[in-house]
Design a protein around this motif. Structure first.
Motif, PDB file in Angstrom:
ATOM      1  N   LEU A 145      25.283  16.804   2.390  1.00 26.99           N
ATOM      2  CA  LEU A 145      25.427  17.212   1.001  1.00 26.99           C
ATOM      3  C   LEU A 145      24.017  17.484   0.480  1.00 26.99           C
ATOM      4  O   LEU A 145      23.147  16.611   0.553  1.00 26.99           O
ATOM      5  CB  LEU A 145      26.087  16.119   0.149  1.00 26.99           C
ATOM      6  CG  LEU A 145      27.592  15.911   0.331  1.00 26.99           C
ATOM      7  CD1 LEU A 145      27.880  15.139   1.615  1.00 26.99           C
ATOM      8  CD2 LEU A 145      28.178  15.171  -0.856  1.00 26.99           C
ATOM      9  N   ALA A 146      23.778  18.695  -0.008  1.00 28.94           N
ATOM     10  CA  ALA A 146      22.450  19.079  -0.473  1.00 28.94           C
ATOM     11  C   ALA A 146      22.433  19.144  -1.996  1.00 28.94           C
ATOM     12  O   ALA A 146      23.303  19.764  -2.602  1.00 28.94           O
ATOM     13  CB  ALA A 146      22.053  20.426   0.118  1.00 28.94           C
ATOM     14  N   PHE A 147      21.443  18.475  -2.592  1.00 28.54           N
ATOM     15  CA  PHE A 147      21.269  18.463  -4.048  1.00 28.54           C
ATOM     16  C   PHE A 147      19.924  19.101  -4.372  1.00 28.54           C
ATOM     17  O   PHE A 147      18.902  18.762  -3.765  1.00 28.54           O
ATOM     18  CB  PHE A 147      21.288  17.032  -4.585  1.00 28.54           C
ATOM     19  CG  PHE A 147      22.639  16.386  -4.599  1.00 28.54           C
ATOM     20  CD1 PHE A 147      23.339  16.218  -5.791  1.00 28.54           C
ATOM     21  CD2 PHE A 147      23.210  15.929  -3.423  1.00 28.54           C
ATOM     22  CE1 PHE A 147      24.588  15.607  -5.801  1.00 28.54           C
ATOM     23  CE2 PHE A 147      24.462  15.322  -3.418  1.00 28.54           C
ATOM     24  CZ  PHE A 147      25.154  15.160  -4.625  1.00 28.54           C
ATOM     25  N   GLY A 148      19.924  20.031  -5.355  1.00 28.54           N
ATOM     26  CA  GLY A 148      18.682  20.686  -5.717  1.00 28.54           C
ATOM     27  C   GLY A 148      18.515  20.817  -7.217  1.00 28.54           C
ATOM     28  O   GLY A 148      19.487  20.855  -7.967  1.00 28.54           O
ATOM     29  N   PHE A 149      17.269  20.879  -7.637  1.00 28.58           N
ATOM     30  CA  PHE A 149      16.957  21.105  -9.049  1.00 28.58           C
ATOM     31  C   PHE A 149      15.585  21.758  -9.109  1.00 28.58           C
ATOM     32  O   PHE A 149      14.963  22.053  -8.072  1.00 28.58           O
ATOM     33  CB  PHE A 149      16.990  19.792  -9.840  1.00 28.58           C
ATOM     34  CG  PHE A 149      15.921  18.808  -9.474  1.00 28.58           C
ATOM     35  CD1 PHE A 149      14.802  18.633 -10.262  1.00 28.58           C
ATOM     36  CD2 PHE A 149      16.023  18.053  -8.310  1.00 28.58           C
ATOM     37  CE1 PHE A 149      13.819  17.733  -9.908  1.00 28.58           C
ATOM     38  CE2 PHE A 149      15.041  17.146  -7.950  1.00 28.58           C
ATOM     39  CZ  PHE A 149      13.925  16.999  -8.757  1.00 28.58           C
ATOM     40  N   GLY A 150      15.096  22.026 -10.306  1.00 29.34           N
ATOM     41  CA  GLY A 150      13.777  22.638 -10.438  1.00 29.34           C
ATOM     42  C   GLY A 150      13.765  24.057  -9.903  1.00 29.34           C
ATOM     43  O   GLY A 150      14.603  24.884 -10.269  1.00 29.34           O
ATOM     44  N   ASP A 151      12.833  24.362  -9.000  1.00 28.98           N
ATOM     45  CA  ASP A 151      12.649  25.720  -8.483  1.00 28.98           C
ATOM     46  C   ASP A 151      13.425  25.981  -7.204  1.00 28.98           C
ATOM     47  O   ASP A 151      13.168  26.968  -6.502  1.00 28.98           O
ATOM     48  CB  ASP A 151      11.155  25.979  -8.220  1.00 28.98           C
ATOM     49  CG  ASP A 151      10.335  25.966  -9.504  1.00 28.98           C
ATOM     50  OD1 ASP A 151      10.872  26.363 -10.556  1.00 28.98           O
ATOM     51  OD2 ASP A 151       9.158  25.548  -9.445  1.00 28.98           O
ATOM     52  N   GLY A 170      21.170  22.345 -15.781  1.00 32.03           N
ATOM     53  CA  GLY A 170      20.466  22.302 -17.061  1.00 32.03           C
ATOM     54  C   GLY A 170      21.198  21.571 -18.163  1.00 32.03           C
ATOM     55  O   GLY A 170      20.670  21.436 -19.269  1.00 32.03           O
ATOM     56  N   ASP A 171      22.413  21.073 -17.878  1.00 31.93           N
ATOM     57  CA  ASP A 171      23.152  20.309 -18.890  1.00 31.93           C
ATOM     58  C   ASP A 171      22.507  18.956 -19.155  1.00 31.93           C
ATOM     59  O   ASP A 171      22.753  18.331 -20.183  1.00 31.93           O
ATOM     60  CB  ASP A 171      24.603  20.095 -18.449  1.00 31.93           C
ATOM     61  CG  ASP A 171      25.424  21.377 -18.512  1.00 31.93           C
ATOM     62  OD1 ASP A 171      24.908  22.369 -19.059  1.00 31.93           O
ATOM     63  OD2 ASP A 171      26.557  21.376 -17.993  1.00 31.93           O
ATOM     64  N   MET A 172      21.727  18.485 -18.199  1.00 29.37           N
ATOM     65  CA  MET A 172      21.043  17.199 -18.325  1.00 29.37           C
ATOM     66  C   MET A 172      19.546  17.412 -18.122  1.00 29.37           C
ATOM     67  O   MET A 172      19.128  18.409 -17.518  1.00 29.37           O
ATOM     68  CB  MET A 172      21.533  16.208 -17.251  1.00 29.37           C
ATOM     69  CG  MET A 172      22.981  15.822 -17.332  1.00 29.37           C
ATOM     70  SD  MET A 172      23.379  14.679 -15.966  1.00 29.37           S
ATOM     71  CE  MET A 172      25.045  14.194 -16.402  1.00 29.37           C
ATOM     72  N   ALA A 177      19.653  14.029 -14.429  1.00 27.13           N
ATOM     73  CA  ALA A 177      20.303  14.643 -13.269  1.00 27.13           C
ATOM     74  C   ALA A 177      20.015  13.850 -11.999  1.00 27.13           C
ATOM     75  O   ALA A 177      20.890  13.684 -11.140  1.00 27.13           O
ATOM     76  CB  ALA A 177      19.841  16.089 -13.116  1.00 27.13           C
ATOM     77  N   LEU A 178      18.787  13.333 -11.877  1.00 24.37           N
ATOM     78  CA  LEU A 178      18.437  12.561 -10.685  1.00 24.37           C
ATOM     79  C   LEU A 178      19.107  11.194 -10.691  1.00 24.37           C
ATOM     80  O   LEU A 178      19.500  10.672  -9.643  1.00 24.37           O
ATOM     81  CB  LEU A 178      16.923  12.430 -10.585  1.00 24.37           C
ATOM     82  CG  LEU A 178      16.260  13.731 -10.112  1.00 24.37           C
ATOM     83  CD1 LEU A 178      14.768  13.711 -10.375  1.00 24.37           C
ATOM     84  CD2 LEU A 178      16.530  13.973  -8.648  1.00 24.37           C
ATOM     85  N   ARG A 179      19.253  10.621 -11.849  1.00 19.30           N
ATOM     86  CA  ARG A 179      20.000   9.365 -11.920  1.00 19.30           C
ATOM     87  C   ARG A 179      21.461   9.590 -11.551  1.00 19.30           C
ATOM     88  O   ARG A 179      22.084   8.732 -10.902  1.00 19.30           O
ATOM     89  CB  ARG A 179      19.866   8.771 -13.321  1.00 19.30           C
ATOM     90  CG  ARG A 179      18.498   8.155 -13.569  1.00 19.30           C
ATOM     91  CD  ARG A 179      18.336   7.622 -14.968  1.00 19.30           C
ATOM     92  NE  ARG A 179      17.035   6.973 -15.119  1.00 19.30           N
ATOM     93  CZ  ARG A 179      16.454   6.731 -16.275  1.00 19.30           C
ATOM     94  NH1 ARG A 179      17.044   7.085 -17.405  1.00 19.30           N
ATOM     95  NH2 ARG A 179      15.270   6.138 -16.323  1.00 19.30           N
ATOM     96  N   PRO A 213      28.585  15.534 -12.469  1.00 20.95           N
ATOM     97  CA  PRO A 213      28.113  15.882 -13.806  1.00 20.95           C
ATOM     98  C   PRO A 213      26.663  16.373 -13.776  1.00 20.95           C
ATOM     99  O   PRO A 213      25.805  15.779 -13.121  1.00 20.95           O
ATOM    100  CB  PRO A 213      28.226  14.562 -14.582  1.00 20.95           C
ATOM    101  CG  PRO A 213      29.304  13.800 -13.866  1.00 20.95           C
ATOM    102  CD  PRO A 213      29.148  14.163 -12.422  1.00 20.95           C
ATOM    103  N   GLY A 214      26.408  17.484 -14.484  1.00 21.70           N
ATOM    104  CA  GLY A 214      25.061  18.025 -14.539  1.00 21.70           C
ATOM    105  C   GLY A 214      24.719  18.978 -13.404  1.00 21.70           C
ATOM    106  O   GLY A 214      23.615  19.536 -13.380  1.00 21.70           O
TER     107      GLY A 214
END
Length: 223
Positions: A145-151, A170-172, A177-179, A213-214
């Motif tokens: 399961l891959a989770f990504g954020f930022g760039d 961007g909802d959180m 989002a990391l929590r 969520p998020g």
């Protein structure tokens, strides 16, 4: 009959772009995950957790372990660039060793589950290492399961995932989002262990999120 155990791995980006709130949030959540798992005998008995941190290189921060036997959880530290290849190569070696060790100890390991977290683009050519990790020729190929954020690039995240990819929408805030990512990891470990223990057949059951969520859900890129 050997009791099945569920190996989980957290593979976390430690590159400099993770410095500050992202790594701070993960470092705050990891001890809570440890406490929750270690305090539940059913979960601690069935689940194992290992942690890999990666940047320019990758290192095992926590060998796959029964958290009853762990006295402290390592902290992630920002360093270097973003080598996906180093992470996948080390993860494959770690899984090979861990599966052999679990079998030698009389357990029947379930297929490993990997929670992969990154906030940016890889700085290396990583596809060969990834292909070797997820190949059907590798008997213990994991569910990723891959989770990504930022760039992070959505298409890259889809290529990493073998089951499902999640990208922060961007909802959180990044910290929230990391929590939430950490909660999903904890929930998957706990729910899988409890479901496996209550299964009359004794067969392990893997519980992994459909929605987070998020995050927006992305289908994995087919091989």
């Amino acid at each position: 009959m050997s009791e099945q155990v569920l190996p989980f791995y957290l593979v976390c980006d430690e590159s400099y772009s993770m410095q500050g709130p992202p790594l701070d949030a993960i470092n705050q959540e990891l001890p809570l995950i440890y406490q929750e798992i270690a305090s539940n005998p059913v979960v601690a008995d069935r689940a194992r957790l290992g942690i890999i941190g990666f940047s320019s290189t990758a290192e095992v921060l926590l060998p796959l372990a029964d958290l009853n036997d762990v006295h402290s959880i390592p902290q992630l530290s920002p360093r270097g660039t973003t080598s996906y290849g180093a992470a996948f190569s080390l993860l494959k070696r770690m899984i090979e060793q861990d599966v052999a060790g679990l079998k030698q100890a009389g357990h029947a390991p379930y297929r490993p589950t990997v929670f992969f977290l990154t906030d940016g683009l890889p700085t290396d050519e990583w596809h060969v290492e990834h292909k070797e990790l997820v190949s059907r020729d590798f008997r213990a190929h994991p569910t990723i399961l891959a989770f990504g954020f930022g760039d992070v690039d959505p298409a890259t995240l889809q290529q990493v995932a073998t089951f499902r990819a999640f990208i922060a929408n961007g909802d959180m805030s990044p910290t929230q989002a990391l929590r939430e990512f950490a909660r999903q990891l904890l929930n998957s470990v706990v729910q899988s262990a409890v479901a496996s223990s209550s299964n009359p057949s004794g067969t392990a059951q893997l519980i992994i999120p459909d929605q987070v969520p998020g995050y927006t859900v992305l289908a994995p890129d087919p091989l």
